[in-house]
Structures are given as structure tokens and as C-alpha cells.
Scaffold this motif. Structure first.
Motif, short mmCIF file in Angstrom:
data_model
loop_
_atom_site.label_atom_id
_atom_site.label_comp_id
_atom_site.label_asym_id
_atom_site.label_seq_id
_atom_site.Cartn_x
_atom_site.Cartn_y
_atom_site.Cartn_z
N ARG A 18 0.84 -1.21 0.00
CA ARG A 18 0.00 0.00 0.00
C ARG A 18 0.87 1.25 0.00
NH1 ARG A 18 -4.69 0.65 4.45
NH2 ARG A 18 -5.49 -1.10 3.27
N GLN A 19 1.93 1.21 0.81
CA GLN A 19 2.83 2.36 0.88
C GLN A 19 3.49 2.62 -0.47
OE1 GLN A 19 3.14 4.14 3.60
NE2 GLN A 19 5.00 5.35 3.37
N GLU A 20 3.90 1.56 -1.14
CA GLU A 20 4.55 1.71 -2.44
C GLU A 20 3.59 2.31 -3.47
OE1 GLU A 20 7.75 1.33 -3.33
OE2 GLU A 20 8.06 1.10 -1.18
N LEU A 21 2.34 1.86 -3.45
CA LEU A 21 1.35 2.39 -4.39
C LEU A 21 1.05 3.85 -4.10
CD1 LEU A 21 -1.09 -0.65 -4.63
CD2 LEU A 21 0.35 0.27 -6.45
N LEU A 22 0.98 4.19 -2.83
CA LEU A 22 0.75 5.59 -2.47
C LEU A 22 1.89 6.47 -2.96
CD1 LEU A 22 -0.64 5.26 1.17
CD2 LEU A 22 -1.84 6.21 -0.79
N LYS A 23 3.12 5.99 -2.78
CA LYS A 23 4.26 6.77 -3.23
C LYS A 23 4.24 6.93 -4.74
CE LYS A 23 7.71 4.58 -1.19
NZ LYS A 23 9.07 4.30 -0.70
N ALA A 24 3.84 5.88 -5.44
CA ALA A 24 3.77 5.95 -6.91
C ALA A 24 2.74 6.99 -7.35
CB ALA A 24 3.42 4.58 -7.47
N ILE A 25 1.61 7.04 -6.65
CA ILE A 25 0.56 8.01 -6.99
C ILE A 25 1.06 9.43 -6.75
CG2 ILE A 25 -1.71 8.89 -6.29
CD1 ILE A 25 -2.49 5.95 -5.77
N ILE A 26 1.71 9.65 -5.61
CA ILE A 26 2.24 10.99 -5.31
C ILE A 26 3.30 11.38 -6.33
CG2 ILE A 26 3.51 12.36 -3.61
CD1 ILE A 26 0.62 11.84 -2.88
N LYS A 27 4.11 10.42 -6.76
CA LYS A 27 5.11 10.73 -7.79
C LYS A 27 4.44 11.10 -9.11
CE LYS A 27 9.17 8.13 -6.98
NZ LYS A 27 9.83 6.82 -7.17
N ASP A 28 3.31 10.43 -9.43
CA ASP A 28 2.56 10.79 -10.63
C ASP A 28 2.09 12.24 -10.54
OD1 ASP A 28 2.87 8.37 -11.82
OD2 ASP A 28 0.87 7.61 -11.34
N LEU A 29 1.60 12.61 -9.36
CA LEU A 29 1.17 13.99 -9.14
C LEU A 29 2.34 14.95 -9.30
CD1 LEU A 29 -1.12 13.34 -6.05
CD2 LEU A 29 -1.90 14.22 -8.25
N HIS A 30 3.48 14.53 -8.77
CA HIS A 30 4.69 15.34 -8.88
C HIS A 30 5.08 15.57 -10.35
CE1 HIS A 30 8.69 16.82 -7.94
NE2 HIS A 30 9.21 15.89 -8.71
N MET A 31 4.78 14.59 -11.18
CA MET A 31 5.12 14.70 -12.60
C MET A 31 4.07 15.45 -13.41
SD MET A 31 8.06 13.37 -12.68
CE MET A 31 8.32 13.28 -14.45
N GLY A 32 2.99 15.87 -12.76
CA GLY A 32 2.04 16.73 -13.46
C GLY A 32 0.64 16.21 -13.64
N ARG A 33 0.36 14.96 -13.25
CA ARG A 33 -1.01 14.46 -13.38
C ARG A 33 -1.92 15.18 -12.40
NH1 ARG A 33 -1.73 8.20 -13.32
NH2 ARG A 33 -3.69 8.82 -14.31
N SER A 34 -3.18 15.33 -12.76
CA SER A 34 -4.13 16.07 -11.93
C SER A 34 -4.68 15.19 -10.82
CB SER A 34 -5.30 16.59 -12.78
OG SER A 34 -6.12 15.50 -13.18
N VAL A 35 -5.27 15.85 -9.82
CA VAL A 35 -5.87 15.13 -8.69
C VAL A 35 -6.97 14.20 -9.19
CG1 VAL A 35 -7.15 15.39 -6.53
CG2 VAL A 35 -5.35 17.02 -7.11
N GLU A 36 -7.80 14.70 -10.11
CA GLU A 36 -8.92 13.89 -10.62
C GLU A 36 -8.43 12.66 -11.36
OE1 GLU A 36 -12.04 14.23 -9.84
OE2 GLU A 36 -11.45 15.93 -8.61
N GLU A 37 -7.29 12.78 -12.06
CA GLU A 37 -6.76 11.65 -12.83
C GLU A 37 -6.31 10.51 -11.93
OE1 GLU A 37 -4.81 13.28 -16.94
OE2 GLU A 37 -3.83 13.89 -15.10
N VAL A 38 -5.83 10.84 -10.73
CA VAL A 38 -5.30 9.78 -9.85
C VAL A 38 -6.28 9.36 -8.77
CG1 VAL A 38 -2.94 10.56 -10.23
CG2 VAL A 38 -4.20 11.39 -8.24
N ARG A 39 -7.38 10.10 -8.62
CA ARG A 39 -8.31 9.81 -7.52
C ARG A 39 -8.85 8.37 -7.58
NH1 ARG A 39 -11.00 13.12 -4.15
NH2 ARG A 39 -10.53 14.94 -5.42
N ASP A 40 -9.29 7.92 -8.78
CA ASP A 40 -9.83 6.56 -8.90
C ASP A 40 -8.77 5.51 -8.60
OD1 ASP A 40 -12.30 7.54 -9.54
OD2 ASP A 40 -12.06 7.32 -11.72
N GLU A 41 -7.56 5.75 -9.09
CA GLU A 41 -6.47 4.81 -8.83
C GLU A 41 -6.18 4.72 -7.34
OE1 GLU A 41 -3.15 5.94 -11.17
OE2 GLU A 41 -4.14 5.55 -13.10
N PHE A 42 -6.24 5.86 -6.71
CA PHE A 42 -6.00 5.90 -5.26
C PHE A 42 -7.03 5.06 -4.51
CE2 PHE A 42 -7.01 7.77 -1.14
CZ PHE A 42 -5.76 7.77 -0.52
#
Length: 410
Positions: A18-42
């Protein structure tokens, strides 16, 4: 990323996954993806997460992934937007924090007043200002922001009393991030007030943007404190530590309201350690511990000593200190006693002292009604070995006004 989630969708994720997936999502956000784009994945990846995992996530981003504190601060509001609906509620059988006078009760009491000021009073005057930017509406917003400046006391108690104890439990990431956001909020209030004080019709959009920022950031911080910081602190701090925080809170002060009673846990009161009756022998004399402490506290300056490992070991506590110090800083590294944006300057001074490049460093600033002279001295033994740093702070405004002579003898 989504493929990884789909492969695991039917499985129960352990904490590490779970921690690894969370970090991956935050890194996606860091690279420019929007909150809405990652919300479902989260939501598919983790569902709900605990307060503890949020703490570990932010710390891991900085320590393991090398993301700077400033970047985590920038993402902090994004974290909140995602976590808001997914932080699991922690049920406690006994809640001392609900008792008047408990530090968390006081923090929450202040947050209610802050929320009322920001989301009712300021929002009301702000809505009127957007329709009609009359001098009266501008003045009301300035008055509101003058009240909101009191927020500094709430944040200062958090930074100087609560954070040191969290750091003793190895929780550094969230404290650094939150302190940085606190400073950003402080600065945004000053900026909004300045824009309104010098307001012209041409500044309308600037004023609107600055006030919207204040309302949003202050509201987000209330949420972060009550849903992340306070529950995390309640999980770790002991009753004795909460007593110490409550005892020292008066020294910093309160925001918009204050506790009406002293918090006294239902147990035997803490016994105060008696001062030793022994004497300290020095090269040029000897003093009792009481005499030495009284002497240091009667100096017309504030002094703080940091040892060779950058740990705060002592500070004088006279009647009128220039800068706030609380006993919670004792045993804390000096780097963690400063806002993140000024840590690099502290590190540079200490490095110059340790290397022998410098023996002192001076600064002078205007602070409220004072003109403050701040001096740092490298403390070395007779062999020249670095033993620590002495901070020497003095209000020199009265000294600058001295003229002529005043002799003891005529």
C-alpha cells in the motif's frame, strides 16, 4: 501504474504494498497528473488509510525517494484533497483530549474560532468586496486579517511545543512539511493585508486571489491538524508530555480564545524535581546552582547554548525574552528549531564554526519595537576543539539612543 493496480485489485494489500502504491501516486502527481486523474487509482489501490501511514508516506518521500521538503509542501494540498474522504476514523475508549485545558482541546477550540473567522466573517466581507470594492469593504477585510494574524500563536505553539515531541519519536517528515506550510500561510496573510492596505481598483484581481489563497490554505490546515497531526500526536505522546506542553503554552500565548481551566489529569500530580543544593566550582570562583541560574537569567541579554552535536542544551529565561523559547527545545537539534527555509543558513554557520573558518557571526534586525543584535560565537576548549555554539541576543535600541556621559562619580 494502472496495470499494477488492476493485477492486485482482487488481493488484500499489505502495508508495504500500500505504501509503495501511495508513493507511486504521489510521484505521478509530482510529474504533473491532476488530482482527478489519480483519484480513482488511489481509491482502488488503498481505499482507506491510517494516520500512521500518511506520516510514513511523507517521511518516505523525503528520506527514501529524495523529494525535497519544498516539493512535499507543494503537494501537501493535493494530499489533503485525496485523503479527505479516505482517512479512517480512530475511535478511542477514553479521550483526555476532550477535557478543557488539554493541549489538543485548546488547539481545536482555537480552530473553531479560526474557522468561524475565515469561513464566515472573512468570507462574508470577501463576497461583498467582490461585488463592490468600496473603502468600507476593504477596511473590514483589513480588520479581519489583523485578527487572523493572531494565528501565529497557534502555529508557534504547534511548532515549538508539539513538533519537538513528535521528532523524539522519529516523526520528522510531517513536521517539516507542516512548518513550511505554516510559514506560507503567515506570509500570505501579510501579503493580502499589504495588497488591501495599498488598494486601488487596478489591484482587484490581485486582492481577490490573495484572499482566496488565505481562506483556502487556512481551512486546509485546520483539516490537516485535526485529521492528521492531532490523532498522530495522540497515538505517540505520553500523558506527562501533554502535561509539559500544557504547562508551557502560556509562555507563547493563544489564538482568538484561550483555555478557561488548567488541565489536571486524574492521577497524582507530577513531582517537581528539586534544585540541587550543590556548588559548581569554576576557574575563577564557585557558585551554587541557584546563584548561577539567577545570574544568567538577570543578564540583559538572551543566551542559548548548542553543543558540538547541534543539540540545544540550555537557554536563559529572563523576564522579557526577545524570541520565544520553550523547554521542549532542550535535547532537540537546532536545525529542527528553525523553519525549513532558514535551515541552510544555520547549517552554514555551524559548518564554518566546526571547520575553524569563523569564530563568530553577527546579524541585526528590526523586530516589533526592538532593534535586535544577534551574535553567534564558536565555543572552543583550551586545545581549540569545537565544543558548541553560543547564541547571544540583545535589544540594542536603548543603547543606540545613549548620548553624552553618565558617570558613577561626579
Amino acid at each position: 501504474m494502472s496495470e499494477l493496480i488492476n493485477n492486485r485489485e482482487q488481493q488484500t494489500l499489505n502495508k508495504t504494498e500500500r505504501q509503495e502504491l501511495l508513493k507511486a501516486i504521489i510521484k505521478d502527481l509530482h510529474m504533473g497528473r491532476s488530482v482527478e486523474e489519480v483519484r480513482d487509482e488511489f481509491e482502488k489501490a488503498v481505499g482507506t488509510i491510517s494516520i500512521e501511514e500518511i506520516s510514513q508516506l511523507e517521511q518516505a518521500l523525503m528520506e527514501e525517494e529524495g523529494i525535497p521538503v519544498e516539493e512535499v509542501q507543494r503537494l501537501c494540498s493535493v494530499h489533503t484533497a485525496i485523503f479527505k474522504g479516505s482517512i479512517e476514523e480512530i475511535h478511542r475508549s477514553q479521550k483526555p483530549e476532550d477535557q478543557p485545558g488539554h493541549p489538543v482541546h485548546t488547539y481545536k477550540l482555537e480552530n473553531k474560532e479560526i474557522d468561524m473567522l475565515v469561513n464566515f466573517k472573512i468570507q462574508l466581507h470577501f463576497d461583498r468586496f467582490k461585488v463592490e470594492d468600496s473603502s468600507d469593504n476593504v477596511f473590514k477585510l483589513i480588520e479581519d486579517l489583523n485578527l487572523l494574524i493572531d494565528l501565529d500563536k497557534h502555529y508557534s505553539r504547534k511548532e515549538n511545543l508539539l513538533f519537538p515531541f513528535l521528532e523524539k519519536y522519529g516523526i520528522f517528515g510531517p513536521t517539516k512539511v507542516m512548518w513550511g506550510v505554516d510559514d506560507r500561510i503567515r506570509e500570505s496573510i501579510k501579503t493580502a493585508k499589504q495588497v488591501l492596505t495599498n488598494y486601488t481598483n487596478h489591484d482587484h484581481q490581485t486582492a481577490v486571489n490573495s484572499i482566496e489563497f488565505v481562506i483556502r490554505e487556512v481551512s486546509e490546515m485546520i483539516f490537516k491538524e485535526e485529521n492528521i497531526l492531532f490523532p498522530m500526536a495522540l497515538q505517540h505522546l505520553t500523558e506527562d508530555e501533554w502535561v509539559k506542553i500544557a504547562h508551557e503554552s502560556d509562555e507563547i500565548g493563544y489564538c482568538l480564545t484561550s483555555p478557561t481551566v488548567e488541565w489536571k489529569p486524574e492521577r497524582k500530580a507530577l513531582a517537581s524535581s528539586a534544585m540541587s543544593e550543590g556548588f559548581i566550582r569554576m576557574e575563577t570562583g564557585f557558585l551554587s546552582i541557584e546563584q548561577l541560574e539567577l545570574m544568567l537569567n538577570h543578564l540583559p541579554v538572551d543566551i542559548t547554548f548548542i553543543d558540538q552535536d547541534d543539540v540545544v542544551r540550555y537557554f536563559s529565561h529572563g523576564k522579557e525574552r526577545i524570541f520565544v523559547r520553550t523547554k521542549a527545545v532542550i535535547g532537540r537539534t537546532v536545525q529542527n528549531c528553525h523553519p525549513p527555509k532558514s535551515v541552510h543558513m544555520v547549517e552554514e554557520i555551524l559548518q564554518d564554526f566546526k571547520s575553524g573558518k569563523k569564530d563568530s557571526e553577527d546579524f541585526w534586525i528590526k523586530f516589533k519595537d526592538k532593534y535586535v543584535y544577534i551574535r553567534y560565537f564558536a565555543v572552543r576548549d583550551e586545545k581549540g576543539t569545537y565544543m558548541g555554539t553560543l547564541e547571544f541576543t540583545q535589544n540594542i535600541a536603548p543603547i543606540k539612543e545613549i548620548d553624552g556621559e553618565k558617570r558613577i562619580l561626579g
